[in-house]
Structure formats: C-alpha cells, structure tokens
Design a protein around this motif. Structure first.
Motif, PDB file in Angstrom:
ATOM      1  N   THR A 119       0.835  -1.198   0.000  1.00 16.91           N
ATOM      2  CA  THR A 119       0.000   0.000   0.000  1.00 16.91           C
ATOM      3  C   THR A 119       0.869   1.248   0.000  1.00 16.91           C
ATOM      4  O   THR A 119       1.844   1.339   0.745  1.00 16.91           O
ATOM      5  N   VAL A 120       0.524   2.211  -0.831  1.00 14.40           N
ATOM      6  CA  VAL A 120       1.225   3.482  -0.917  1.00 14.40           C
ATOM      7  C   VAL A 120       0.205   4.613  -0.927  1.00 14.40           C
ATOM      8  O   VAL A 120      -0.780   4.560  -1.681  1.00 14.40           O
ATOM      9  N   GLU A 121       0.425   5.609  -0.095  1.00 17.18           N
ATOM     10  CA  GLU A 121      -0.336   6.855  -0.158  1.00 17.18           C
ATOM     11  C   GLU A 121       0.580   7.933  -0.721  1.00 17.18           C
ATOM     12  O   GLU A 121       1.767   7.965  -0.401  1.00 17.18           O
ATOM     13  N   ARG A 122       0.020   8.817  -1.536  1.00 13.45           N
ATOM     14  CA  ARG A 122       0.867   9.752  -2.278  1.00 13.45           C
ATOM     15  C   ARG A 122       0.246  11.143  -2.315  1.00 13.45           C
ATOM     16  O   ARG A 122      -0.971  11.299  -2.400  1.00 13.45           O
ATOM     17  N   MET A 123       1.116  12.146  -2.242  1.00 15.32           N
ATOM     18  CA  MET A 123       0.691  13.541  -2.388  1.00 15.32           C
ATOM     19  C   MET A 123       1.774  14.255  -3.191  1.00 15.32           C
ATOM     20  O   MET A 123       2.968  14.015  -2.982  1.00 15.32           O
TER      21      MET A 123
END
Length: 948
Positions: A119-123
């Motif tokens: 899982t990766v969260e990105r901004m």
C-alpha cells in the motif's frame, strides 16, 4: 593573427549552426494551457518548464532530428519529434488516472502505483496547491489511513496503523533520503527540519512494516519527502500566509508564514537551489486541570479547593507531595487529627511558557552533472531552528532548538551512495515540571513549606488561630496552604520571572530545568540496481551504516564522563520478476541488520501483484513481510528523574552508571538505631533486580488502606533487558478502475508482534530486599519483626522507576482501509475513504503493560472540490471524522473524544500568482489529540503564492 581570427569565426559559425531553437505550448485535451510541465530533450538533461500560459522555449546544442518529452504530475508523458530548427509545437497531455502515478519508495525503483507491491499513499505539488489545510504537512491528515496528532502548532506527529505517541519511534520520516529524526529522541519533530512546501515534489507514505528495505525503525510506517530538481524546476518562487488561530482558552492570535525558493541551472552540468521559510504564531493552550493520582496516574475527582493532594494535569510543581501524620506531629493519640497527603501549590503551564511558536528552515543544494547526463553529485545542507512543545513523560518547552543535516550523494538511475550527518542542540529547552518544582524551591524549601503547612493545619483544626472555625478539616487545609504559600512568587511579577529565568538556565534538575543535548548521528547508504546488466530479473543490493554519538552531559543520558557511542549496520537484496506476459509481478527481498548491543535481525518480504486485464485496470496484491525496531537511544541509555518516576535505560553498562540523587527517607525518628539509613541512593540495577510490580504494589496498598495489609500480594518484578521488537505483517489489497472513472483502493492487514517494547513502572523500596530476606525486629518500639521492604512501603519510602523491557504477551492488530475517488457533476472531484484499526490484546496477560495503541477504531475522510470551478477559480472541502478512543502514555491516560472537522479553501489564479482563502476546523469544534496537550481550535488564513 588572420589565421586565428578565421578559426575563431569558423567556431562561432559552427556553434551558431549547431544550436536549435524549439518553442511551443502545452495544453490538455480541452485545449487549456498547463503550467509547470517539464520538457526535456530525450537522452540529455537539457530542459525547460512551461509558464502559466503553457508556453516554453528550448535552446538545444544539437541538430535535428531528436525527441523531446513532456511530463507533469497527473498527466501521461508525451514524446514529440523535433525535425527542424525553430520548430513550434503544440503538445497535448492526456490526463492520467491514479493508477498511472509513479512511486519510488515501495521498491526503491520507479514503478506505476498499480504495480506497487504494498500500500502506498501519495501527495504531490498539485495536491498541495489544492489542499484546504494551512500547510502541506497538515494536509497529510487527509490521506487514507493516516493519523496526525497535534502536540503544538509547530509539532505534529504522523502515524499509521496504531501505536502512536508524540515520541513516535515506530514511524520513519525521510527527506531526500535523510532520516529526519532527532538523534537523541529518535523521532521526527514534525516538519522542523523538513522542507518548504515550495520545494516539495512528492510525498509518499508506506503504512506498515518496511524493514526489509529500510532497516530498523521502518516498523509501522515510513514517509518519503522528495524535493524538486533544480535542473527541471528553475526560477524564483514565493509564498506568504497570514491569519489567526482561534480557541476559547487562547483567544484570537495572529500568525505569519512565508517562504522563498530560488533555483537556477548555470549550465547542463551545474545547478543550485536554495529555500527559506519562516513561521511565527501562538501555541494552542493546554488548560486541562483534571486531578490525577500521583501514584497511579489515574484521573480522580477533586480540585485544589477540595483535595489537599491535588495534582492538576497541566499544573506543575504540585507533584511534590508527602503524607503529613498530624497525630505524630502533635504527639497526640492515633486518630485524634488523622493524617493527609498534601501537595505543594503548583503553577499553570501557561505561566511557565511564553507559548510563542516559531519555525525557521533553510536549505541549499548544489547539483553537479560532470558528464551532462543522469550521473549527479549532490551536496545538500539543511538547518532548522524553532520553538515548540513536546509531550513525553513531561511537557517540554522546546525553545531555540537547532538541528542541521549535511549530505553528500552520488547517484544515477542505477545506483546511489550517500552519507550524511545530523547534529542537534537543545538550545534553551526545558522541562516545565521541574521548572515549577524548582521555582517553588527557590523561595521556600519543601521541608520548610510542609512544616509550615502542618503547623497551620494543627493551629486551625484546634482553634488556636483566631478567626478560624475549629474542627473543620477543609477550613484548616485552606488556612494551612495560605500560610505555607506566604511569599510565593506570583506569575507576572519580576520575582517570578527572575526565578523562572534562573531555573530554566540551570541543567541540574535538583535546582534547574534545562536539558542539554548535543547529540549527533552519522549515516551512510548505498544501493545498486543491476537491471541493465542482468536480464533475468531486476536485482538490487544495498546496505547502510549508522553511528550515534550521545552527548547530553549527563542531563538526559548517563553520559557523565563523556559522549556514548554505538553503531548499527545492515545489508539487503531485492529481486523483482514479471511473469505471465507481465500480468504477475513478484518482489522478494531480505535484509540483515545488526546493532551493537543486540543480536542480528533478518527481515524478509515477499509480494505478488496480479493484473489480469490487458489495460491493467484491475490490480490485486498480497504481501508478507517482517519488521523490527531497535530499542531507541533512550530505551538503552537514558537516566532521567522526571519527578513521578525515574527513567533508566536497560543497556547493561547503563545500569551500572546510573545513580539517583540522595533520597531522604520518611521513617519515624529512632529507626536509625535499627540499621535503617535516613539518606540513600539507588542504582539502575535496583530497578531490575530489587523492585515490585506496579500492579502488586497497588493491590497491597489497597489492602493496607482497607485495614488489612496483605504482604502476600506483593510480587517481585522480573523483567529482562530490552531487545528489538518484531512484527510479522500480512497484507492483501486491490487497486483499480471499477466503473467509468471510479477508482478504488482497498487494503487489509494483520500484524502479529513479538517482544513488543514496553515501558514498565516498578516500585523500588528505598531500603530492604523485595524477597523479605532482611527483617528488623521492631518489638522495642511497639512493633513486630518486619521485613525492611514492608517498613519502606508503610512509610512511603519507595521510588517508582520506569524501565524498558519487552512484553511476552500476544499483541496483534488488524484493520482495513478503503478509498473511492471519482468525478461527479461533470468535472467535480470527489473522494471518500474509511479506515478501521483494531487492537487484539488481553490486558490480563500483562497487567502492567500499556500498548499505547492510541488510534481510533473508525475513521472517515472525504473531499470535494474543483480545480477549475470557473475561470481561474477553484475550491476544495475536506471532512474528517473519527470515533472516541483510549490514549495511553507516560504523561497521562484518558479518553479522547470523537471529533468531526471541516477544512475549506477557495483559490484564484492569475498569471503566475495564486491567492487562497481558507479555514481549518471551519466549524470551530475544538479538540485535543491526547490528554494534556493544547486545545486545538480553528485556523483562518489567506495566502499568496507566486510561481509554485
């Protein structure tokens, strides 16, 4: 001479002939210009960036034909052929979807987010521009599965998947590859040494264990912040924000935040960038005066007026307490006047801090490409100074705290090698609890104060004081406190300020409150990707080395005789391979790490990503990995009396070094003749080898209070020295486009922990053995043969220690996160996500252990906005809700209430400027992130950004 001039003319003509000019415009599929697009000549570092109108100009020192590539966050890259000089081109970029975003952190190599094995969260910079939060660091809280806990206006702690504290040592924060943690504290102080939002290119966040690639402490999550390349993002950028913070207890206070970034490529080989940012405001006020039991740490009823032993949560100095036996002092028969626990009068936190929040950051980087390709040598220096508040065992005023990092890195697309140093200075930081205690002691010693209190109480209760009603304990206590407080330094007076300044400049906790810290960290990393040398699979190898140099001059650590040094190192290998016509991607990695004081750890990771359809709109992933966390510098080497307990690290050499200050015992006069010492010192070994468990000591105390003391309830504490904790993490997930532009990202995890590092509170008798092997015959003074440890317990002659060990209990956590993003009403962006997190722990299996899970079971977040609502205008709304949850910490335990928050911003763009008007916590639903921290209210702001 004529020959030389001819040659010179030929060279000039040749140079002129070799230069190719290319100009053009970059637009989207609706023919709208796209600013900030990177345009580079394929195969070189020559490039340009489109302006606000989407226009660009390139001067290329090579003849056509060649190719240029245009790329921008949120769009698919496009390549265009250049076939002639002075060619004018129109480049159309197709908007990409979330599956096309590129991430680097999951596998240490660029890959589409849909192919990420975890899982990766990105901004990215575009998200920052459209965020409704006051800063990009605040905006992290809108990411799925992410908690941001607010200790102060300038100190926010990021966390994922539970086990959160403000000293969040289970979560790692990297800035351009450098660990952003304080070397002494082992956690990041928010964005103190982060980066200006003008220089942020991307932020990637991996929830869960990541030790297989990133080593120790990448245990519960890791965040990567990457800055902009000065070759690609040139020019001068500026932002300015101002507004107010507003809360009931602090009122309305102005804040100012501005930043500047400058970058320039002097050639295709050398570029420089620098950034600076400054923030100043007023902290959130901490005004929770709940009464807490000083022995158990439990919240109890009562105020200063009703409880002589009052211990307010955000009031300090009232931790100094003793039990006054009024019968013995008056030489009266037992039961005549009784006895009472009494605490000194304390000071409110807002009297001990000026609550000025400040952050100053500066960054400079030199990029050199000796061959004008991707081989780059980088020197980067970062400095940060600030005022903030940190809540650990006590509340600390972090004042003029200074950190710096210096890095040298050599890299290309296949390898990097970097080394950096992190150094910090505590500045004028101090412990507010000891500040209050020692301000009190500067005008009156504890002995003098309690003596006057007892005298006043007896005089009032017996009617010896004219005008005071005799026989009323509450009246007598009030009179006694007023008498003992005579001459007290009152907040706001010159005498109080002078005493506070003196105490906070003194590093001896017997008389002062300042803490000293000049700790350093040296770190190096290396990584090589063999993908261009080996065809069978993508193979990476790498390693790291780290050395800590602890230097607190004995104020935090037991470094009384000089700095303490220790090191750790690790190495890893990763293999990636695609099968089944690239529909299946396998990633396997393994890492070995060794720390000086502990056995080595092996951390494997195995993952599969399956994309069954040709367009890869549906992507399923599953992974297993292990993680570990080395005990921190404090877990090993701390030696600090924080008032309500003594913290002592469990490194074997630390236990021998630590000695308490002289402790004066309370046993009745005359017992010295039986061999008991009035003044003693204790060691770290006593905490491990001669102590009672906290739970058994509480049970014994309850039996004594009931009139039937039962020594059989007391149990000896038997805890091993601390060792690394481990986690086995299982995760499955799906990321894809399910229907007509609706993207879904789902993940579920299960974590099983082993040797969970635990803070243990134990009770050490100031004299006597906990196995009751030494007995004193008190028959001559009307007693009986009694173990010395029981004599100590009866007279309050015991000392709480907090030590560091591991829990053998079964501790598991599990949860899931689901996010949905789509377009609604045409071109409005809508997203909603839900996070579930659950702790599986049987408290009865380890009664003294607090897991500090500290996260809500349920969280919901939603966003709604439009970047182009109408010409030049955009807006965004963020909503966050979570349910109530239990917060456990060494400072205080308590329930954090459920909260529901709305952030809003509207923006207007004109040429290279963007104006934004926004509000965080628009509805003013005030809250606290944890018991004892400042009450967070609303923040209203207006900002102006140029050329972001």
């Amino acid at each position: 001479m004529r020959t030389l001039l001819s040659i010179f003319a030929m060279l000039v003509c040749a140079g002129t002939f070799a230069q190719t000019d290319v100009s053009g415009t970059v637009v989207d599929e609706g023919n709208n210009p796209i600013p900030g697009v990177n345009i580079v000549v394929v195969g070189s570092s020559t490039g340009a960036v489109s302006d606000f109108d989407g226009k660009f100009t390139l001067k290329v020192t090579q003849q056509p034909p060649f190719k240029i590539q245009a790329s921008s966050i949120g769009f698919e890259s496009t390549t265009v052929d250049i076939t002639a000089n002075n060619q004018d081109v129109t480049i159309v970029l197709k908007e990409g979807n979330e599956l096309d975003e590129i991430v680097l952190s999951a596998s240490r190599t660029p890959e589409r987010i849909r192919e990420s094995p975890v899982t990766v969260e990105r901004m990215d910079a575009r998200d920052i521009k459209n965020s409704s939060a006051p800063s990009y660091y605040d905006a992290l809280e809108n990411l799925k599965g992410v908690d941001v806990n607010t200790s102060s206006l300038t100190f926010k702690s990021v966390n994922t998947r539970g086990f959160a504290t403000f000293a969040n040592t289970r979560f790692m924060q990297l800035v351009d590859g450098m660990d952003n943690s304080s070397p002494a504290l082992n956690f990041a102080l928010g964005n103190l040494l982060g980066m200006s939002e003008l220089d942020v290119s991307t932020v990637e966040l991996l929830p869960g264990a990541s030790s297989a690639l990133y080593g120790a402490n990448a245990f519960n999550g890791i965040m990567f912040m990457r800055s902009k390349d000065p070759f690609k993002k040139q020019g001068i950028s500026f932002y300015a924000k101002t507004g107010i913070t507003s809360s009931e207890n602090a009122g309305d206070n102005n804040f100012l935040d501005f930043g500047l970034r400058a970058a320039h490529a002097f050639s295709d080989k050398f570029a420089v960038k620098a950034s600076f940012s400054f923030l100043n405001g007023t902290e959130w006020y901490a005004t929770d005066y709940t009464n807490y039991n000083g022995s158990t740490g439990d919240a109890i009823s009562g105020t200063r007026a009703s409880d002589p032993n009052y211990n307010g949560l955000n009031i300090y100095g009232d931790e100094v307490s003793t039990t006054l036996n009024f019968d013995a002092l008056a030489m009266a028969p037992a039961g005549t006047f009784g006895s009472s626990a009494v605490s000194r009068t304390g000071y409110e936190e807002r009297d001990l801090m000026n609550y000025e929040a400040e952050s100053v950051k500066a960054d400079i980087a030199l990029h050199y490409k000796p061959f004008a390709d991707d081989f780059t040598i980088i020197w980067n220096s970062k400095i940060g100074r600030g005022n903030t508040i940190y809540q650990g065992a006590n509340r600390y005023s972090i004042k003029n705290f200074f950190m710096q990092q210096h890095k040298l890195e050599i890299r290309n697309k296949n390898f990097f090698i970097r080394g950096y140093v992190t150094a910090e200075k505590a500045g004028d930081s101090y412990d507010t609890r000891f500040a209050a205690i020692n301000v009190n002691r500067r005008w009156k010693s504890d002995q003098q104060w309690f003596t006057q209190y007892a005298t006043g109480y007896l005089g009032a209760i017996t009617g010896a004081i004219p005008g005071v009603t005799p026989g009323d304990p509450s009246v007598a206590h009030a009179f006694a406190r007023g008498l003992a407080d005579t001459g007290r330094f009152e907040p706001g007076t010159a005498s109080f300020k002078g005493a506070l300044d003196t105490v906070t400049a003194d590093g001896d906790l017997l008389t002062g409150a300042k803490f000293i810290d000049n700790t350093k960290l040296y770190h190096s990393d290396i990584n090589y990707n063999f993908s261009e040398l080996i065809d069978v699979a993508d193979i990476q190898v790498g390693g790291s080395y780290r050395q800590y140099v602890l230097n607190s001059e004995g104020t935090i650590f037991t470094d009384y005789d000089g700095p303490i040094k220790y090191d750790e190192y690790g190495a890893y290998v990763q293999v990636q391979k695609k099968f089944m016509e690239d529909k299946m991607k396998f990633t396997g990695s393994i890492r070995y790490d060794k720390a000086q004081n502990f056995d080595g750890n092996v951390s494997p990771r195995i993952s599969l990503v399956f994309s069954p359809d040709e367009d890869k709109k549906h992507n399923f992933r599953a992974s297993f990995q292990t993680g570990f966390r080395n005990p921190t510098t404090q877990d090993q080497y701390i030696g600090l009396d924080v008032g309500n307990a003594i913290l002592v690290g469990s490194a074997p050499d630390n236990l021998d070094r630590y000695r308490t200050r002289p402790i004066t015992n309370n046993f009745p006069a005359g017992l010295e003749a039986f061999g008991l010492d009035r003044i003693v010192t204790l060691s770290g070994n006593d905490a491990y080898n001669n102590s009672f468990t906290l739970a058994s000591f509480r049970a014994f105390g309850a039996s004594a209070a009931a009139g039937a003391p039962n020594p059989g309830l007391l149990e000896q504490a038997r805890f091993d020295f601390v060792k690394p904790e481990q986690v086995s993490a299982f995760e499955v997930g799906y990321r894809g486009i399910v229907y007509d532009g609706i993207s879904v990202d789902v993940s579920a995890y299960y974590n099983a922990y082993k040797d969970f590092i635990a803070n243990r509170t134990v009770i050490v008798p100031n004299y006597g053995n906990v196995d009751f092997s030494d007995i004193t015959d008190l028959t001559p003074v009307g007693g009986a043969p009694t173990p010395n440890a029981l004599i100590a317990a009866a007279n309050g002659d015991f000392t709480p220690f907090q030590l560091y060990s591991n829990s053998q209990a079964d501790i598991n956590s599990y949860g899931l996160a689901i996010g949905v993003n789509t377009k609604v009403f045409g071109d409005f962006d809508f997203g909603v996500n839900y996070t579930y997190a659950k702790l599986d722990f049987d408290q009865a299996s380890d009664p003294d252990f607090e897991t500090n899970f500290n996260t809500p079971e349920h969280k919901v977040k939603a966003s709604f906005g439009n970047r182009n609502l109408f010409e030049n205008f955009g807006f965004n709304i963020n909503y966050r809700w979570n349910d109530a949850f239990l917060w456990e910490s060494t400072f205080a335990d308590g329930t954090v209430s459920a909260r529901s928050l709305i952030d809003l911003q509207i923006n207007y763009s004109c040429k290279k400027s963007t104006f934004k008007l926004g509000a965080a916590n628009l509805l003013g639903h005030e809250y606290v992130s944890a018991p004892g921290v400042g009450t967070v209210g609303s923040q209203y702001y207006i900002s102006w950004t140029i050329n972001q």
